[in-house]
Design a protein around this motif. Sequence first.
Motif, mmCIF file in Angstrom:
data_model
loop_
_atom_site.group_PDB
_atom_site.id
_atom_site.type_symbol
_atom_site.label_atom_id
_atom_site.label_comp_id
_atom_site.label_asym_id
_atom_site.label_seq_id
_atom_site.Cartn_x
_atom_site.Cartn_y
_atom_site.Cartn_z
ATOM 1 N N ALA A 161 0.764 -1.056 -0.144
ATOM 2 C CA ALA A 161 0.028 0.004 0.023
ATOM 3 C C ALA A 161 0.846 1.152 -0.005
ATOM 4 O O ALA A 161 1.730 1.446 0.782
ATOM 5 N N VAL A 162 0.584 2.238 -0.800
ATOM 6 C CA VAL A 162 1.296 3.336 -1.073
ATOM 7 C C VAL A 162 0.598 4.547 -0.125
ATOM 8 O O VAL A 162 -0.533 4.706 -0.445
ATOM 9 N N ARG A 163 1.270 5.236 0.764
ATOM 10 C CA ARG A 163 0.943 6.185 1.611
ATOM 11 C C ARG A 163 1.413 7.523 1.310
ATOM 12 O O ARG A 163 2.485 7.319 0.773
ATOM 13 N N PHE A 164 0.742 8.612 1.709
ATOM 14 C CA PHE A 164 1.464 9.896 1.553
ATOM 15 C C PHE A 164 1.431 10.509 2.835
ATOM 16 O O PHE A 164 0.534 11.506 3.139
ATOM 17 N N PRO A 165 2.443 10.282 3.767
ATOM 18 C CA PRO A 165 2.581 10.909 5.214
ATOM 19 C C PRO A 165 2.466 12.554 5.258
ATOM 20 O O PRO A 165 3.015 13.237 4.157
ATOM 21 N N THR A 166 1.468 13.013 5.992
ATOM 22 C CA THR A 166 1.181 14.409 5.884
ATOM 23 C C THR A 166 1.196 15.096 7.439
ATOM 24 O O THR A 166 0.691 14.378 8.434
ATOM 25 N N SER A 167 2.090 16.013 7.586
ATOM 26 C CA SER A 167 2.150 16.772 8.750
ATOM 27 C C SER A 167 1.071 17.351 9.307
ATOM 28 O O SER A 167 0.536 18.182 8.472
ATOM 29 N N VAL A 168 0.838 17.259 10.529
ATOM 30 C CA VAL A 168 -0.662 17.989 11.006
ATOM 31 C C VAL A 168 -0.349 19.355 11.102
ATOM 32 O O VAL A 168 -1.083 20.394 11.297
ATOM 33 N N GLU A 169 1.206 19.752 11.430
ATOM 34 C CA GLU A 169 1.276 21.048 11.329
ATOM 35 C C GLU A 169 1.379 21.755 9.932
ATOM 36 O O GLU A 169 0.760 22.952 9.981
ATOM 37 N N ASP A 170 1.470 20.940 8.947
ATOM 38 C CA ASP A 170 1.138 21.556 7.507
ATOM 39 C C ASP A 170 -0.159 21.652 7.492
ATOM 40 O O ASP A 170 -0.813 22.684 6.809
ATOM 41 N N VAL A 171 -1.307 20.797 7.879
ATOM 42 C CA VAL A 171 -2.615 20.972 7.772
ATOM 43 C C VAL A 171 -3.085 22.173 8.394
ATOM 44 O O VAL A 171 -3.940 23.087 8.003
ATOM 45 N N ALA A 172 -2.631 22.405 9.820
ATOM 46 C CA ALA A 172 -2.793 23.587 10.463
ATOM 47 C C ALA A 172 -2.599 24.919 9.858
ATOM 48 O O ALA A 172 -3.404 25.823 9.448
ATOM 49 N N GLU A 173 -1.395 24.873 8.845
ATOM 50 C CA GLU A 173 -1.045 25.797 7.870
ATOM 51 C C GLU A 173 -2.031 26.244 7.057
ATOM 52 O O GLU A 173 -2.324 27.250 6.591
ATOM 53 N N VAL A 174 -2.285 25.138 6.309
ATOM 54 C CA VAL A 174 -3.573 25.094 5.233
ATOM 55 C C VAL A 174 -4.704 25.521 5.882
ATOM 56 O O VAL A 174 -5.183 26.545 5.199
ATOM 57 N N LEU A 175 -5.247 25.186 7.030
ATOM 58 C CA LEU A 175 -6.452 25.665 7.496
ATOM 59 C C LEU A 175 -6.136 27.315 7.943
ATOM 60 O O LEU A 175 -7.434 27.987 7.754
ATOM 61 N N ALA A 176 -5.358 27.613 8.386
ATOM 62 C CA ALA A 176 -4.835 28.967 8.826
ATOM 63 C C ALA A 176 -5.162 30.108 7.458
ATOM 64 O O ALA A 176 -5.779 31.164 7.389
ATOM 65 N N GLN A 177 -4.498 29.534 6.311
ATOM 66 C CA GLN A 177 -4.755 30.154 5.099
ATOM 67 C C GLN A 177 -6.263 30.109 4.731
ATOM 68 O O GLN A 177 -6.513 31.159 3.987
ATOM 69 N N CYS A 178 -6.752 29.195 4.667
ATOM 70 C CA CYS A 178 -8.239 29.057 4.350
ATOM 71 C C CYS A 178 -8.887 30.195 4.989
ATOM 72 O O CYS A 178 -9.891 30.858 4.512
ATOM 73 N N LEU A 179 -8.841 30.082 6.413
ATOM 74 C CA LEU A 179 -9.561 31.194 7.148
ATOM 75 C C LEU A 179 -9.125 32.532 6.979
ATOM 76 O O LEU A 179 -10.077 33.549 6.818
ATOM 77 N N GLN A 180 -7.877 32.733 6.613
ATOM 78 C CA GLN A 180 -7.516 34.322 6.124
ATOM 79 C C GLN A 180 -8.210 34.577 4.868
ATOM 80 O O GLN A 180 -8.766 35.569 4.731
ATOM 81 N N LYS A 181 -8.299 33.510 4.034
ATOM 82 C CA LYS A 181 -9.031 33.815 2.967
ATOM 83 C C LYS A 181 -10.546 33.994 2.891
ATOM 84 O O LYS A 181 -11.302 34.875 2.123
ATOM 85 N N ILE A 182 -11.164 33.235 3.965
ATOM 86 C CA ILE A 182 -12.549 33.512 4.079
ATOM 87 C C ILE A 182 -12.941 34.751 4.962
ATOM 88 O O ILE A 182 -13.815 35.595 4.442
#
Length: 293
Positions: A188-209
């Motif tokens: 199985a191929v996975r794509f490990p993703t940092s929760v700190e990166d996800v937090a950054e993404v959500l912060a940028q989404c909120l800024q755009k909102i």
Amino acid sequence: MKILITGASGLLGRSVFKLLDSNPELSVTGTAHSRAGDRLLRLDLNDSAAVRETLQKVQPHVVIHCAAERWPDRCAEDPDAAWKLNVRSTEELAQLCSGAGAQLVYISTDYVFDGAEPPYSSDDRPNPINFYGRSKLAGEEAVLENGDHWVLRLPLLFGPVTQLRESGVTALLETLRNPEPVALDDWAVRFPTSVEDVAEVLAQCLQKIRAGSRFAGIYQWSGDTACTRYQLAKMVADSCGLSADHLSGDPAPQFAEPRPRNCQLDKSRLTDMGIVAGESLEKQLARYLAPFL
């Protein structure tokens, strides 16, 4: 802008709460169930009256729903409890958010796909092959059918942990330290993703909102490194200066619950908006595992 985060004591919720709470332009409230305290409100998401009361008290503009049963095998072992949290309480939360004038952000998973034809765009038809994926897909549908809300799908998560087994990625350090020979999934191929990166993404989404952008429907985010569990273990070994000679790859692993082969997520809907995050997986592994060496 007032933000409410469910599951703020969990692997993802902690990093989201920490980053958003550091922004003086945001008023952030976190909730937890068994690990409340330390600035987190105690909230049982299965108690609709308590959820309604919390929404009335906090009056959030946006609710980020991080709470979930996220372990596939655990979902299969207790499907009623998993469905209750991942679907029923989510549907009620979406309805209550709509009534309170709050927009809900539902955290979902790449496991809504069967993994047969990657990469997957947010518009591709889901086809989950295990109970966990089915419960999260039902949660997505409940959210999108009950208000002006949106979904963020994520793959395998890791990041700062309180104990190694909190993430399947950091748990590999224990596997490496055990000298017993072991064969790890090399299928199985996975794509490990940092929760700190996800937090950054959500912060940028909120800024755009806050700037007037409208978010609706389904969005996806993912790390960029593709690896099997065996390949990831060797990366952890390199990051920590440990030997992986006692490990081997299993090209035909037997899972307690079915796993998809490759659910690579297309994140272009967010990157096309200028949203960015991330450093190399090797650097992230070294930073998150350093406290345990």
